[in-house]
Design a protein around this motif. Structure first.
Motif, PDB file in Angstrom:
ATOM      1  N   ALA A   1       0.834  -1.200   0.000  1.00 41.54           N
ATOM      2  CA  ALA A   1       0.000   0.000   0.000  1.00 41.54           C
ATOM      3  C   ALA A   1       0.864   1.244   0.000  1.00 41.54           C
ATOM      4  O   ALA A   1       1.933   1.288   0.611  1.00 41.54           O
ATOM      5  CB  ALA A   1      -0.898   0.009   1.240  1.00 41.54           C
ATOM      6  N   ALA A   2       0.359   2.271  -0.712  1.00 40.61           N
ATOM      7  CA  ALA A   2       1.069   3.546  -0.700  1.00 40.61           C
ATOM      8  C   ALA A   2       0.777   4.262   0.606  1.00 40.61           C
ATOM      9  O   ALA A   2      -0.124   3.909   1.343  1.00 40.61           O
ATOM     10  CB  ALA A   2       0.603   4.395  -1.899  1.00 40.61           C
ATOM     11  N   SER A   3       1.526   5.300   0.882  1.00 41.13           N
ATOM     12  CA  SER A   3       1.318   6.034   2.117  1.00 41.13           C
ATOM     13  C   SER A   3       0.004   6.773   2.057  1.00 41.13           C
ATOM     14  O   SER A   3      -0.530   7.056   1.001  1.00 41.13           O
ATOM     15  CB  SER A   3       2.457   7.044   2.329  1.00 41.13           C
ATOM     16  N   SER A   4      -0.545   7.136   3.220  1.00 40.31           N
ATOM     17  CA  SER A   4      -1.853   7.793   3.265  1.00 40.31           C
ATOM     18  C   SER A   4      -1.804   9.178   2.658  1.00 40.31           C
ATOM     19  O   SER A   4      -2.847   9.780   2.411  1.00 40.31           O
ATOM     20  CB  SER A   4      -2.336   7.896   4.724  1.00 40.31           C
TER      21      SER A   4
ATOM     22  N   VAL B   1     -13.192  -4.435  -9.332  1.00 39.48           N
ATOM     23  CA  VAL B   1     -14.204  -3.522  -9.872  1.00 39.48           C
ATOM     24  C   VAL B   1     -13.514  -2.428 -10.677  1.00 39.48           C
ATOM     25  O   VAL B   1     -13.926  -2.073 -11.790  1.00 39.48           O
ATOM     26  CB  VAL B   1     -15.056  -2.894  -8.744  1.00 39.48           C
ATOM     27  N   ASN B   2     -12.441  -1.892 -10.120  1.00 45.34           N
ATOM     28  CA  ASN B   2     -11.676  -0.857 -10.820  1.00 45.34           C
ATOM     29  C   ASN B   2     -11.080  -1.384 -12.119  1.00 45.34           C
ATOM     30  O   ASN B   2     -11.192  -0.747 -13.175  1.00 45.34           O
ATOM     31  CB  ASN B   2     -10.565  -0.346  -9.912  1.00 45.34           C
TER      32      ASN B   2
ATOM     33  N   GLN C   1      -1.870   0.541  -6.871  1.00 45.07           N
ATOM     34  CA  GLN C   1      -1.952   0.915  -5.467  1.00 45.07           C
ATOM     35  C   GLN C   1      -3.156   1.806  -5.226  1.00 45.07           C
ATOM     36  O   GLN C   1      -3.443   2.720  -6.007  1.00 45.07           O
ATOM     37  CB  GLN C   1      -0.667   1.629  -5.036  1.00 45.07           C
ATOM     38  N   ILE C   2      -3.864   1.539  -4.132  1.00 49.00           N
ATOM     39  CA  ILE C   2      -5.080   2.275  -3.824  1.00 49.00           C
ATOM     40  C   ILE C   2      -4.763   3.733  -3.511  1.00 49.00           C
ATOM     41  O   ILE C   2      -3.749   4.046  -2.880  1.00 49.00           O
ATOM     42  CB  ILE C   2      -5.829   1.612  -2.649  1.00 49.00           C
TER      43      ILE C   2
ATOM     44  N   TYR D   1      -7.104   3.918  -8.180  1.00 45.49           N
ATOM     45  CA  TYR D   1      -5.866   3.141  -8.157  1.00 45.49           C
ATOM     46  C   TYR D   1      -4.871   3.778  -9.120  1.00 45.49           C
ATOM     47  O   TYR D   1      -5.259   4.244 -10.206  1.00 45.49           O
ATOM     48  CB  TYR D   1      -6.129   1.683  -8.548  1.00 45.49           C
ATOM     49  N   ASP D   2      -3.604   3.793  -8.725  1.00 48.24           N
ATOM     50  CA  ASP D   2      -2.600   4.387  -9.601  1.00 48.24           C
ATOM     51  C   ASP D   2      -2.146   3.369 -10.643  1.00 48.24           C
ATOM     52  O   ASP D   2      -2.657   2.245 -10.709  1.00 48.24           O
ATOM     53  CB  ASP D   2      -1.425   4.953  -8.801  1.00 48.24           C
TER      54      ASP D   2
END
Length: 237
Positions: free
Chosen positions: A29-32, A167-168, A137-138, A132-133
């Motif tokens: 996961a990417a950072s917030s 879904v994405n 990553q979300i 998502y990138d």
């Protein structure tokens, strides 16, 4: 009709890449702080939570549905489908196709799960939007106060995480395929050299591979229902 075959080839290529995106392991996961979108949160009303909880209690209606797959229409337990099973040969797993039916069925499944998912992890509000990138990553709104908790909760619930990302992925692939199919339809309808040239000129960027993929975003409303947009427009049949 050699040029028209480019559209068909593009469509087939997109379908093939669905398999790679759906079967690949989750990325870190990417950072917030990554990714800034529109409004940060959406409250799911008590009525919405009650409705979705009741729906979630009906396991058969929410986890089993008819999906369009590489092996035709199949009734799948979608939670089981997204649960890794080392004993199951990868090639035996039917691939989900990028169709509106599959997007809608998965969206209903996620919608039914989201209120209980948030409650179980002490998260008061859902993010208003998810994207998502290019690396899968979300991305959450930059000012979403529960971003870290939401990411951690998805790590603890990989089945839901895979369903959201799928879904994405299906929405993105369907949107891009439709662009190629639209060109194919117009090209085949052209009846003169000048009409053919006009269609080719109209879709030159697509044929040259110079188009930018549409921006896909997942949204939750006050009832907890998931909807999808492509470039800000609702993705629906």
């Amino acid at each position: 009709m050699a040029i028209a075959s480019l559209a068909a080839s593009a469509a087939l290529s997109l379908v093939g890449s669905v398999a790679r995106s759906l079967m690949s392991p989750s990325r870190p996961a990417a950072s917030s702080a990554d990714g800034v979108e529109n409004s940060a949160v959406v409250k799911i009303s008590e009525a919405g939570r009650a409705r979705l909880t009741a729906e979630a209690n009906s396991t058969e209606s929410n986890t089993r549905a008819a999906y369009d797959t590489s092996q035709g229409s199949k009734a799948l337990d979608i939670d089981d489908y997204f649960t890794p099973d080392p004993s199951r040969p990868l090639l035996s797993i039917p691939l989900l196709m990028p169709t509106q039916n599959n997007i809608d069925a998965l969206s209903r499944q996620v919608s039914a799960k989201m209120p209980a998912f948030l409650a179980a992890h002490g998260i008061p509000e859902a993010p208003a939007s998810i994207s998502y990138d290019a690396y899968g990553q979300i991305q959450l709104p930059g000012d979403y106060a529960y971003a870290a908790q939401f990411r951690a909760a998805l790590t603890d619930n990989p089945v839901l995480a895979r369903q959201l990302s799928t879904v994405n992925a299906l929405s993105s692939h369907m949107t891009e395929m439709n662009k190629a199919l639209k060109f194919d339809t117009e090209y085949r309808a052209a009846r003169s050299p000048s009409e053919i040239e006009a269609v080719i000129a109209k879709y030159r960027a697509l044929l040259d591979g110079q188009t930018t993929p549409s921006a896909i975003a997942l949204h939750f409303d006050g009832q907890g229902r998931l909807s999808v947009t492509a470039d800000g427009k609702a993705l629906a049949a």
